[in-house]
Design an enzyme around this catalytic site. Structure first.
Site, PDB file in Angstrom:
ATOM      1  N   GLY A   1       0.820  -1.216   0.000  1.00 14.77           N
ATOM      2  CA  GLY A   1       0.000   0.000   0.000  1.00 14.77           C
ATOM      3  C   GLY A   1       0.845   1.252   0.000  1.00 14.77           C
ATOM      4  O   GLY A   1       1.821   1.362  -0.743  1.00 14.77           O
TER       5      GLY A   1
ATOM      6  N   GLY B   1       5.399   5.005   7.387  1.00 16.44           N
ATOM      7  CA  GLY B   1       5.610   6.346   7.913  1.00 16.44           C
ATOM      8  C   GLY B   1       6.055   6.183   9.345  1.00 16.44           C
ATOM      9  O   GLY B   1       6.532   5.118   9.732  1.00 16.44           O
TER      10      GLY B   1
ATOM     11  N   CYS C   1      10.213   6.038  13.011  1.00 13.37           N
ATOM     12  CA  CYS C   1      11.330   5.089  13.134  1.00 13.37           C
ATOM     13  C   CYS C   1      11.957   4.660  11.810  1.00 13.37           C
ATOM     14  O   CYS C   1      13.151   4.828  11.615  1.00 13.37           O
ATOM     15  CB  CYS C   1      10.866   3.860  13.902  1.00 13.37           C
ATOM     16  SG  CYS C   1      10.163   4.292  15.495  1.00 13.37           S
TER      17      CYS C   1
ATOM     18  N   LYS D   1      13.792   7.441   9.777  1.00 15.82           N
ATOM     19  CA  LYS D   1      14.968   7.961  10.491  1.00 15.82           C
ATOM     20  C   LYS D   1      16.061   6.886  10.581  1.00 15.82           C
ATOM     21  O   LYS D   1      17.234   7.157  10.347  1.00 15.82           O
ATOM     22  CB  LYS D   1      14.514   8.384  11.896  1.00 15.82           C
ATOM     23  CG  LYS D   1      15.618   8.826  12.823  1.00 15.82           C
ATOM     24  CD  LYS D   1      15.034   9.437  14.095  1.00 15.82           C
ATOM     25  CE  LYS D   1      14.384   8.413  15.000  1.00 15.82           C
ATOM     26  NZ  LYS D   1      15.208   7.835  16.031  1.00 15.82           N
TER      27      LYS D   1
HETATM   28  C1  UGA Z   1       8.584   0.123  14.169  1.00 15.37           C
HETATM   29  C2  UGA Z   1       8.999  -1.344  14.366  1.00 15.37           C
HETATM   30  O1  UGA Z   1       7.972  -2.199  13.869  1.00 15.37           O
HETATM   31  C3  UGA Z   1       9.234  -1.650  15.848  1.00 15.37           C
HETATM   32  O2  UGA Z   1       9.713  -2.983  15.988  1.00 15.37           O
HETATM   33  C4  UGA Z   1      10.285  -0.668  16.393  1.00 15.37           C
HETATM   34  O3  UGA Z   1      10.485  -0.853  17.775  1.00 15.37           O
HETATM   35  C5  UGA Z   1       9.805   0.753  16.169  1.00 15.37           C
HETATM   36  O4  UGA Z   1       9.587   0.966  14.758  1.00 15.37           O
HETATM   37  C6  UGA Z   1      10.873   1.708  16.672  1.00 15.37           C
HETATM   38  O5  UGA Z   1      11.983   1.678  16.144  1.00 15.37           O
HETATM   39  O6  UGA Z   1      10.625   2.404  17.649  1.00 15.37           O
HETATM   40  P1  UGA Z   1       6.309   1.512  14.447  1.00 15.37           P
HETATM   41  O7  UGA Z   1       7.013   2.559  13.650  1.00 15.37           O
HETATM   42  O8  UGA Z   1       5.640   1.892  15.720  1.00 15.37           O
HETATM   43  O9  UGA Z   1       7.345   0.325  14.836  1.00 15.37           O
HETATM   44  O10 UGA Z   1       5.174   0.873  13.542  1.00 15.37           O
HETATM   45  P2  UGA Z   1       5.053  -0.361  12.528  1.00 15.37           P
HETATM   46  O11 UGA Z   1       3.925  -1.201  12.944  1.00 15.37           O
HETATM   47  O12 UGA Z   1       6.343  -1.022  12.291  1.00 15.37           O
HETATM   48  O13 UGA Z   1       4.612   0.406  11.205  1.00 15.37           O
HETATM   49  C7  UGA Z   1       5.486   1.319  10.546  1.00 15.37           C
HETATM   50  C8  UGA Z   1       4.862   1.768   9.239  1.00 15.37           C
HETATM   51  O14 UGA Z   1       4.877   0.704   8.290  1.00 15.37           O
HETATM   52  C9  UGA Z   1       3.400   2.212   9.351  1.00 15.37           C
HETATM   53  O15 UGA Z   1       3.225   3.397   8.602  1.00 15.37           O
HETATM   54  C10 UGA Z   1       2.617   1.076   8.732  1.00 15.37           C
HETATM   55  O16 UGA Z   1       1.420   1.507   8.150  1.00 15.37           O
HETATM   56  C11 UGA Z   1       3.601   0.573   7.679  1.00 15.37           C
HETATM   57  N1  UGA Z   1       3.412  -0.855   7.324  1.00 15.37           N
HETATM   58  C12 UGA Z   1       3.588  -1.826   8.265  1.00 15.37           C
HETATM   59  C13 UGA Z   1       3.096  -1.185   6.024  1.00 15.37           C
HETATM   60  O17 UGA Z   1       2.956  -0.314   5.140  1.00 15.37           O
HETATM   61  N2  UGA Z   1       2.954  -2.510   5.695  1.00 15.37           N
HETATM   62  C14 UGA Z   1       3.105  -3.501   6.608  1.00 15.37           C
HETATM   63  O18 UGA Z   1       2.975  -4.685   6.226  1.00 15.37           O
HETATM   64  C15 UGA Z   1       3.438  -3.153   7.924  1.00 15.37           C
END
Ligand code: UGA
Length: 478
Positions: free
Chosen positions: A276, A280, A283, A286
Site C-alpha cells: 500500500g 511512515g 522510526c 529515520k
Molecule cells: C517500528 C517497528 O515495527 C518496531 O519494531 C520498532 O520498535 C519501532 O519501529 C521503533 O523503532 O521504535 P512503528 O514505527 O511503531 O514500529 O510501527 P510499525 O507497525 O512497524 O509500522 C510502521 C509503518 O509501516 C506504518 O506506517 C505502517 O502503516 C507501515 N506498514 C507496516 C506497512 O505499510 N505494511 C506492513 O505490512 C506493515
C-alpha cells in the site's frame, strides 16, 4: 529493583509502566513539566491502547518527576529513553541524549549503576554516553568514576499501537554490554518477562502458546546494530511487497494473493507484507537514513536500504498519479482523506504519509478535507496552518468530494455505511491506498474502487496476527 527512566515518550513511558507493573520501583523523569503534570493526574500525553489502564495497575510502583535529583541517586538501572529526532541533515539530533548522560553523571550516587541506552542511538553511542557520564561524575564529585557504572544497550522493538503487548510478550529481549555486571542486572530486571511468570492484565491477556522469551546477550556494538538491522529489514520487506505490487498492477495479478502465497513460506513470513502506501512514523525513515549515513562513514554504501527508502517515498507520489489518471485535472477538486495518523491505533503524525499527500494535493490546487478518529486534535495543533479542512465525521469529508483516499486503515473505515456515502459525493471514487476495504461492497455501493498496489480484491486482514486484530477491534468506532 529501583529503576529510573529518562524521557516519557512512547518508549520511556511504555518501558517504565511495564517494569512498574512487573513489580519494580520506577521513577520516570522528563524535563517537560506539562507532561509530568498530566502523568501525575493519571492521564497520558500520547494515545496508546491500554496505557492508562496499565499505569493504574502499576500504581504505587510508578512515580513521575521533573527532578533528576529525585529520580537518579537510588536507581540501580537508569534507562535513557529520550528522543533522537532527525536534524535537518538527516542525522539524529543527540542533544537530549547528551543532556541525559550528563545529568546521570552529576546525580548518580556512586554505587554500581547500569546506564542503559533504550533510545535508538547511532552505533558507537554506548561509548560516547559512557564518556559523558564519567566526565560529569568526575567534575561533580571530584573523584574517579572507575567501575562505579557500566553502559548497556537494550534496543526497543515495540510498535506504536501495540506497544504494551510487544513489551510484555516480546519475541526476544536484546541486551548488549561489555561489562558482565550490566548484563546480570538486566537479566534480573527482565526475568518476569523472560520466564513469563507475571499475572497477565485482564485487558492484555497472554497470547496462547507463548513460552519463555529468548534473551540475546551481546557486546555493545552488536546490540546497537541489531536495532538498526531489524528496522531496516522490516522497512525493506514493506518496500519489497510494494515494488512487487507495482508489477502486479501491470500484469493483472492480485498483490494480496501474492503476499499470502509467498508469506506462508515460513522462511519469508506473512507479517509486514501489507502492500500500500508504505511506511511512515518516527522510526523506519529515520533509522534507515541513519544506517545509510553510518555505513558512509566507513566508506560503505547500502544500496538495498537506499532502494527501500526510494520505493517507499515513491508510493506517496503514486497516490497523486492515480488520482490524476482518474480525474485528469486536480486543480479545483475536493479530495477527502480518511486517516491521518501514520498507522491505526496511534495519534502519532510524525512522517505520516497522509500529511505529505495532503500537502501535494494542496500544492496542485485541490481543496483537502480530512478525518481521523483519534489524531484530529493533534493534527489541528501540529498542522493547523496546512490549510486542510478538519472534519468531525466521514460524512462531512464525503460531502461534495471528488474522491476519497483511505490513508490509514482504521477498522472503523472498513465498516462504514459506504452505500450512504456515495450519493453525497460529487464523484464516488475511493482510492484504497492501504488495500484494507472490501472492494465488492464498495463497488456494490456505487463506488469506483482504485488501489495503488495491484489488489483486485481489496482488504484482507488475514495476514495480521490475532493479537493485532484484537487491538484493532478495540480501537474507536464511529
Ligand atoms: C517500528 C517497528 O515495527 C518496531 O519494531 C520498532 O520498535 C519501532 O519501529 C521503533 O523503532 O521504535 P512503528 O514505527 O511503531 O514500529 O510501527 P510499525 O507497525 O512497524 O509500522 C510502521 C509503518 O509501516 C506504518 O506506517 C505502517 O502503516 C507501515 N506498514 C507496516 C506497512 O505499510 N505494511 C506492513 O505490512 C506493515
Amino acid at each position: 529493583m529501583n529503576v529510573c527512566i529518562i524521557g516519557t515518550g512512547y518508549v520511556g513511558l511504555t518501558t517504565g509502566t511495564c517494569l512498574a507493573f512487573l513489580g519494580h520501583k520506577v521513577t520516570c523523569v522528563d524535563s517537560d513539566d506539562k507532561k509530568i503534570a498530566l502523568l501525575k493526574s493519571g492521564q497520558t500525553p500520547i494515545y496508546e491502547p491500554f496505557l492508562t489502564e496499565l499505569i493504574a495497575e502499576a500504581n504505587g510502583n510508578l512515580q513521575f518527576t521533573t527532578d533528576y535529583a529525585e529520580a537518579i541517586p537510588n536507581a540501580r538501572v537508569i534507562f535513557i529513553a529520550v528522543g533522537t529526532p532527525p536534524s535537518p541533515n538527516g542525522s539524529p539530533d543527540l542533544r537530549y541524549l547528551s543532556a541525559a548522560a550528563r545529568g546521570i553523571g552529576e546525580h548518580f550516587d556512586g554505587d554500581f549503576t547500569v546506564v542503559v541506552n533504550k533510545s535508538t542511538v547511532p552505533i558507537g553511542s554506548g561509548n560516547w554516553v559512557g564518556s559523558l557520564v564519567r566526565e560529569a561524575y568526575e567534575q561533580t564529585h571530584g573523584c574517579k568514576a572507575g567501575r562505579r557504572f557500566a553502559v548497556a544497550s537494550n534496543p526497543e522493538f515495540l510498535r506504536e499501537g501495540t506497544a504494551l503487548s510487544d513489551s510484555l510478550y516480546a519475541d526476544r529481549v536484546v541486551v548488549g554490554s561489555d561489562d558482565p555486571r550490566a548484563l546480570e542486572a538486566l537479566y534480573t530486571l527482565y526475568r518476569p518477562i523472560l520466564d513469563q511468570t507475571f499475572g497477565a492484565p485482564t485487558f492484555l491477556p497472554r497470547p496462547e502458546g507463548i513460552g519463555a522469551v529468548p534473551l540475546i546477550s551481546t557486546d555493545l556494538a552488536s546490540a546497537e546494530l541489531i536495532k538498526y538491522a531489524a528496522n531496516a529489514f522490516l522497512a525493506l520487506k514493506i518496500s519489497f511487497i510494494n515494488e512487487i505490487g507495482h508489477l502486479a498492477e501491470k500484469v493483472g495479478a492480485d498483490i494480496l494473493q501474492v503476499a499470502k502465497g509467498i508469506g506462508l513460506d515460513a522462511r519469508i513470513g506473512t507479517r509486514f507484507l501489507q502492500a500500500g502506501l508504505g511506511w511512515g512514523g518516527s522510526c523506519f525513515g529515520k533509522d534507515t537514513a541513519a544506517l545509510v549515513a553510518t555505513a558512509a562513514e566507513y566508506g560503505l554504501s547500502m544500496p538495498i536500504v537506499a532502494a527501500a527508502r526510494e520505493i517507499n517515498f515513491r508510493q506517496r507520489e503514486r497516490v497523486i498519479e492515480k488520482l490524476l489518471a482518474e480525474l485528469k485535472i486536480l486543480k479545483g477538486r475536493t479530495i477527502g482523506i480518511l486517516g491521518l495518523a501514520f498507522k491505526p491505533n496511534t495519534d502519532d503524525l510524525r512522517d505520516a504519509p497522509a500529511i505529505e499527500i495532503a500537502r501535494k494535493l494542496l500544492q496542485r490546487g485541490c481543496k483537502v478535507k480530512a478525518h481521523d478518529p483519534v489524531a484530529m486534535h493533534r493534527f489541528r495543533s501540529e498542522h493547523g496552518d496546512l490549510g486542510v479542512i478538519c472534519c468531525d465525521s466521514v460524512e462531512q469529508v464525503a460531502a461534495d468530494s471528488d474522491a476519497l483516499i483511505l490513508a490509514t486503515e482504521w477498522p472503523l473505515y472498513r465498516d462504514l455505511f459506504w452505500e450512504e456515502l456515495a450519493p453525497r459525493m460529487r464523484s464516488a471514487i475511493v482510492l484504497d491506498s492501504r488495500n484494507a476495504l472490501d472492494r465488492d461492497r464498495l463497488v456494490g455501493g456505487g463506488f469506483r474502487y482504485l488501489s495503488i498496489a495491484g489488489s483486485a480484491s481489496g482488504g484482507d486482514a488475514s495476514h495480521r496476527s490475532s493479537q493485532e486484530i484484537d487491538l484493532m477491534e478495540a480501537a474507536p468506532r464511529l
